[in-house]
Scaffold this active site. Structure first.
Site, PDB file in Angstrom:
ATOM      1  N   GLU A 289      31.819  33.944  47.093  1.00  0.00           N
ATOM      2  CA  GLU A 289      32.439  34.353  45.828  1.00  0.00           C
ATOM      3  C   GLU A 289      33.699  35.179  46.083  1.00  0.00           C
ATOM      4  O   GLU A 289      34.694  35.034  45.386  1.00  0.00           O
ATOM      5  CB  GLU A 289      31.452  35.150  44.960  1.00  0.00           C
ATOM      6  CG  GLU A 289      30.312  34.324  44.381  1.00  0.00           C
ATOM      7  CD  GLU A 289      30.774  33.172  43.498  1.00  0.00           C
ATOM      8  OE1 GLU A 289      31.872  33.228  42.941  1.00  0.00           O
ATOM      9  OE2 GLU A 289      30.019  32.188  43.398  1.00  0.00           O
TER      10      GLU A 289
ATOM     11  N   ASP B  55      34.445  34.829  34.562  1.00  0.00           N
ATOM     12  CA  ASP B  55      35.691  34.670  35.325  1.00  0.00           C
ATOM     13  C   ASP B  55      36.663  33.894  34.430  1.00  0.00           C
ATOM     14  O   ASP B  55      36.361  33.629  33.259  1.00  0.00           O
ATOM     15  CB  ASP B  55      35.446  33.974  36.677  1.00  0.00           C
ATOM     16  CG  ASP B  55      35.083  32.502  36.530  1.00  0.00           C
ATOM     17  OD1 ASP B  55      34.844  32.054  35.384  1.00  0.00           O
ATOM     18  OD2 ASP B  55      35.038  31.795  37.551  1.00  0.00           O
TER      19      ASP B  55
ATOM     20  N   TYR C  51      32.199  40.999  38.472  1.00  0.00           N
ATOM     21  CA  TYR C  51      32.040  39.552  38.583  1.00  0.00           C
ATOM     22  C   TYR C  51      31.167  39.208  39.800  1.00  0.00           C
ATOM     23  O   TYR C  51      30.167  38.494  39.687  1.00  0.00           O
ATOM     24  CB  TYR C  51      33.403  38.833  38.680  1.00  0.00           C
ATOM     25  CG  TYR C  51      33.201  37.407  39.137  1.00  0.00           C
ATOM     26  CD1 TYR C  51      32.773  36.448  38.236  1.00  0.00           C
ATOM     27  CD2 TYR C  51      33.349  37.053  40.479  1.00  0.00           C
ATOM     28  CE1 TYR C  51      32.496  35.153  38.658  1.00  0.00           C
ATOM     29  CE2 TYR C  51      33.068  35.771  40.912  1.00  0.00           C
ATOM     30  CZ  TYR C  51      32.655  34.824  39.992  1.00  0.00           C
ATOM     31  OH  TYR C  51      32.360  33.556  40.412  1.00  0.00           O
TER      32      TYR C  51
END
Ligand code: SF4
Length: 354
Positions: free
Chosen positions: A33, A134, A116
Site C-alpha cells: 500500500e 483514496d 488510509y
C-alpha cells in the site's frame, strides 16, 4: 442483491491478479500500500517482489540499515516512504514483537502510517470493519451518492469517510475496500466512466441523473489575497478612536479601529473612504508598535500600526467639520476588545504594547 453484494460478486470475478493482496498478511499489505501511493501497479510489482524477498518480515526490515532499504527502494522514488517504513518496522518490532496491532488508534501511532494505510492494512489483513478512502474511492462515492461538494474542500474527507463507512460491506470489509479501489481504477474512471460494465449502475445517483461527468467536483481552495494595510491608533488620554463606515469591505456593522489598504488594490471595493483618508493624512502620525498579520476571509493582511496622541476636543472639532459619511466614538482603551470584538483589536493592542 444489495449494492454491496453486487460489488462483491463483481470483484470476485473481475479482480486483477495482484500477488501482494493474495496473502492476507499485514506486513506485505502495508509495504504494497505504501508503494502504491505514488507508483503505478505495473511499475511497482517487480520492485515489490524483490523488496519482499530481501526483507520478508518486519524484523528483517527493522534490523537493516537505512542504506540497504533505500537501495532496495530504487526505482520507486519518493524515498521518504522507504525511510518511514524502516522506522515503522523498528517501532513494530520494539513495541509489538514485529506484528501489527489490530486497533486503529494503535496502528496510527506507527511512524509513517496515516489513516488510509492503517485502514487498508486492518481491513485487508484482518477483515476489520474500516472503510478506506483514496482518490479512486472518493470518485466512486461522489458519483454513487451524488456528492456535490468540492472533494478538495476542508470538510470533504470527513463527509466522504462517513459515506464510505456507511457503504462498507461488514461481512467482507477487506474485499469491499479492494473492490471500491478496483472499481475506481478500472471502471469508474475520471473521464468516460464505463457505466455499462459497472455493477453499481442501478444504484448510482450520478448515472441516473446523467451527471457522471459533473462529479466529483475538484476545485482548489481560493488562494489568499496578500495585501498591506494600515491601522490607525488615535488615542486621547485613556481613550481611543473607533469608527463605523456605512458599507465597509470588511467587518460590516461594527465600530472598528480605522484601517485602510495600501499598494495595488484588487478592486474599487478596497478604496479608502474619504473620511479615513483624511484621518490618515492628519499631521504627526507615526509608526506605532510592530507589524502583524491578520486573515479575513481569503485575505492575508500585513498590518502596520500608525498613530499618535491627540487632544480629544481639537480632533473632535476637526472631524466634525468633515463630511459625515461615517460614525465615530471614543472608547476606553481597556474596553477596546468589548467595543471592537475582533481579534484585530487584540492583535493591535499586542503590537502596541510590545
Ligand atoms: S455507474 Fe458509472 S459513474 Fe456510477 S459508480 Fe458505476 S462507473 Fe461510476
Amino acid at each position: 442483491m444489495t449494492p454491496q453484494e453486487k460489488l462483491y460478486s463483481w470483484f470476485l470475478l473481475n479482480q486483477r491478479d495482484l500477488t501482494f493482496r493474495k496473502k492476507k498478511q499485514a506486513y506485505s499489505i502495508w509495504i504494497s500500500e505504501v508503494m502504491l501511493q505514488q507508483t503505478r501497479v505495473a511499475a511497482m510489482l517487480p520492485l515489490y517482489e524483490s523488496f519482499i524477498k530481501k526483507f520478508p518480515t518486519v524484523e528483517t526490515l527493522a534490523s537493516s540499515s537505512e542504506e540497504e532499504v533505500l537501495s532496495a527502494w530504487k526505482g520507486l522514488g519518493y524515498y521518504s516512504r522507504a525511510r518511514n517504513i524502516r522506522k515503522g518496522a523498528i517501532f513494530l518490532s520494539q513495541n509489538y514483537n514485529g506484528s501489527f496491532p489490530k486497533d486503529l488508534g494503535k496502528v496510527l501511532e506507527v511512524p509513517g502510517i496515516g489513516p488510509y494505510t492503517a485502514r487498508a492494512v486492518l481491513s485487508i489483513a484482518y477483515d476489520l470493519p474500516f472503510a478506506v478512502l483514496d482518490g479512486n474511492v472518493k470518485r466512486v462515492l461522489s458519483r454513487l451518492f451524488l456528492y456535490e461538494k468540492n472533494i478538495l474542500g476542508s470538510n470533504a474527507d470527513k463527509e466522504l469517510q462517513i459515506l464510505a463507512d456507511e457503504f462498507l460491506n461488514l461481512k467482507y470489509p477487506g474485499d469491499h475496500n479492494q473492490a471500491m479501489m478496483e472499481l475506481g481504477a478500472t471502471i469508474c474512471l475520471p473521464e468516460n466512466p464505463k457505466c455499462l460494465l459497472c455493477p453499481l449502475q442501478q444504484d448510482c445517483i450520478a448515472l441516473s441523473k446523467n451527471r457522471t461527468d459533473q462529479v466529483p467536483i475538484r476545485t482548489k481552495e481560493k488562494k489568499k489575497l496578500e495585501m498591506t494595510a494600515k491601522i490607525l491608533w488615535m488615542e486621547a488620554g485613556d481613550e481611543v478612536l473607533l469608527v463605523k463606515e456605512k458599507s465597509p469591505r470588511f467587518l460590516k456593522g461594527m465600530f472598528v479601529l480605522p484601517f485602510y489598504f495600501e499598494g495595488e488594490l484588487p478592486s474599487e471595493e478596497y478604496e479608502t473612504s474619504p473620511f479615513i483618508s483624511k484621518l490618515s493624512l492628519l499631521p504627526d502620525l507615526r509608526p506605532y508598535g510592530k507589524t502583524f498579520s491578520h486573515t479575513i476571509t481569503h485575505h492575508k493582511f500585513k498590518f502596520f500600526v500608525i498613530g499618535n496622541s491627540f487632544n480629544k476636543q481639537k480632533l473632535n472639532d476637526e472631524i466634525s467639520s468633515w463630511k459625515k459619511d461615517i460614525e465615530w466614538k471614543w472608547v476606553k482603551k481597556e474596553k477596546l476588545e468589548e467595543e471592537f470584538p475582533s481579534s484585530l483589536a487584540k492583535k493591535t493592542l499586542n503590537a502596541i504594547l510590545k
